[in-house]
Design a protein around this motif. Sequence first.
Motif, mmCIF file in Angstrom:
data_model
loop_
_atom_site.group_PDB
_atom_site.id
_atom_site.type_symbol
_atom_site.label_atom_id
_atom_site.label_comp_id
_atom_site.label_asym_id
_atom_site.label_seq_id
_atom_site.Cartn_x
_atom_site.Cartn_y
_atom_site.Cartn_z
ATOM 1 N N ILE A 94 10.944 -3.299 -7.932
ATOM 2 C CA ILE A 94 11.923 -4.083 -7.177
ATOM 3 C C ILE A 94 13.207 -3.302 -6.919
ATOM 4 O O ILE A 94 14.045 -3.717 -6.112
ATOM 5 C CB ILE A 94 12.252 -5.404 -7.888
ATOM 6 C CG1 ILE A 94 12.876 -5.141 -9.261
ATOM 7 C CG2 ILE A 94 11.012 -6.270 -8.022
ATOM 8 C CD1 ILE A 94 13.337 -6.405 -9.969
ATOM 9 N N ASN A 95 13.391 -2.152 -7.579
ATOM 10 C CA ASN A 95 14.505 -1.238 -7.345
ATOM 11 C C ASN A 95 15.864 -1.896 -7.549
ATOM 12 O O ASN A 95 16.842 -1.574 -6.867
ATOM 13 C CB ASN A 95 14.424 -0.654 -5.930
ATOM 14 C CG ASN A 95 15.120 0.695 -5.831
ATOM 15 O OD1 ASN A 95 15.023 1.515 -6.746
ATOM 16 N ND2 ASN A 95 15.836 0.934 -4.748
ATOM 17 N N LEU B 70 0.826 -1.204 0.000
ATOM 18 C CA LEU B 70 0.000 0.000 0.000
ATOM 19 C C LEU B 70 0.861 1.255 0.000
ATOM 20 O O LEU B 70 0.455 2.300 -0.509
ATOM 21 C CB LEU B 70 -0.942 -0.008 1.210
ATOM 22 C CG LEU B 70 -2.032 -1.103 1.188
ATOM 23 C CD1 LEU B 70 -2.856 -1.043 2.464
ATOM 24 C CD2 LEU B 70 -2.928 -0.970 -0.029
ATOM 25 N N GLY B 71 2.047 1.166 0.605
ATOM 26 C CA GLY B 71 2.929 2.327 0.657
ATOM 27 C C GLY B 71 3.809 2.468 -0.571
ATOM 28 O O GLY B 71 4.554 3.424 -0.695
ATOM 29 N N ASN B 72 3.760 1.499 -1.473
ATOM 30 C CA ASN B 72 4.594 1.507 -2.662
ATOM 31 C C ASN B 72 3.789 2.030 -3.842
ATOM 32 O O ASN B 72 3.127 1.280 -4.553
ATOM 33 C CB ASN B 72 5.111 0.094 -2.935
ATOM 34 C CG ASN B 72 6.227 0.086 -3.968
ATOM 35 O OD1 ASN B 72 6.309 0.976 -4.814
ATOM 36 N ND2 ASN B 72 7.075 -0.913 -3.902
ATOM 37 N N PHE B 73 3.856 3.334 -4.056
ATOM 38 C CA PHE B 73 3.078 3.945 -5.134
ATOM 39 C C PHE B 73 3.526 3.429 -6.495
ATOM 40 O O PHE B 73 2.712 3.293 -7.411
ATOM 41 C CB PHE B 73 3.219 5.465 -5.071
ATOM 42 C CG PHE B 73 2.403 6.193 -6.103
ATOM 43 C CD1 PHE B 73 1.019 6.205 -6.044
ATOM 44 C CD2 PHE B 73 3.023 6.857 -7.148
ATOM 45 C CE1 PHE B 73 0.262 6.868 -6.994
ATOM 46 C CE2 PHE B 73 2.276 7.525 -8.111
ATOM 47 C CZ PHE B 73 0.896 7.531 -8.027
ATOM 48 N N ALA B 74 4.821 3.127 -6.630
ATOM 49 C CA ALA B 74 5.328 2.611 -7.899
ATOM 50 C C ALA B 74 4.661 1.284 -8.240
ATOM 51 O O ALA B 74 4.319 1.031 -9.402
ATOM 52 C CB ALA B 74 6.845 2.437 -7.834
ATOM 53 N N LEU B 75 4.455 0.440 -7.228
ATOM 54 C CA LEU B 75 3.803 -0.847 -7.465
ATOM 55 C C LEU B 75 2.350 -0.650 -7.867
ATOM 56 O O LEU B 75 1.858 -1.297 -8.804
ATOM 57 C CB LEU B 75 3.888 -1.715 -6.209
ATOM 58 C CG LEU B 75 3.178 -3.076 -6.264
ATOM 59 C CD1 LEU B 75 3.730 -3.916 -7.408
ATOM 60 C CD2 LEU B 75 3.327 -3.799 -4.939
#
Length: 305
Positions: free
Chosen positions: A136-137, A7-12
């Motif tokens: 995944i950076n 939920l905190g990963n806007f990129a995902l």
Amino acid sequence: MSLQVILGNFALILFVLMVVTGAIWFLDVFYLAKQRRATADRALAEFDARNNKLTADGIKIDHNSSRGAIEAALLRQPTWIEYSGSFFPVIALVFFLRSFLYEPFKIPSSSMVPTLLVGDLILVNKFTYGIRLPVINKKIIAINDPQRGDVMVFKYPKDLSQDYIKRVVGVPGDKITYENKRLTVNGKPVEYTALDDYLDDEHLVYNKQYRENLSGVAHKILNNEQAASLNLGDVKTFPHSENCSYKYEGFTCVVPAGNYFMMGDNRDNSADSRYWGFVPDQNIVGKAFFVWMNLGNLRRIGGIH
């Protein structure tokens, strides 16, 4: 991956939206649109045959407008397809820009005062330190390594759903000593120049302000004379903690390979590598380089030093 991280990963989230809308667009272009065209052609053929029969029977009618309305209705995209097709290129463009070029962030705390203020809206260069796969950076192309003095955004090692911003103080192999609120890097004391005291608007107190010259990068820092150099009770366990030794006056750390030592410019009001350890290369997001807006102070717009 926990739900909180997702939920905190806007990129995902952006990636999932791009895939879903893209799949719908692709499906419509290469299949559903052809199905609608075939259905419309069959209906129009039946419509034309019926009207031709009426004409042959001597009944004169103007069926052009009716034919056009039928064709338009049968070829019209369903709402969910129409919206997906409209949003897909926009989402794809935003995803590309923030994944590989520039990403905006908002400064939420005062740990980087006076360099960055609460409410500053900043831009982060995503390719300065290499090209990384979104979500995944993972670095796939190395370009530059972080340097001492850089202001860098990274994933907080204790909670990867949080983005932190601090200044790079130590790079791999560096020996960092911080005692009595002064830095020493590889045995060489960092230069400090006293400046006018800085008024903390939030707490209405003055802090000592200095210009710190870190490997040729000059920037301002703050010190609170009433605070201790280090709060030993706040030091957490972290990977490679054996590289550090702590005492009341400060600490000494040797930065391990593939890691960086980060500190806030507001030295006595910053939770940083002194307390939670090193930042691994895989946590790096990018280099902060520009304040593009602060709604409370438009004079803040400009480069980050």
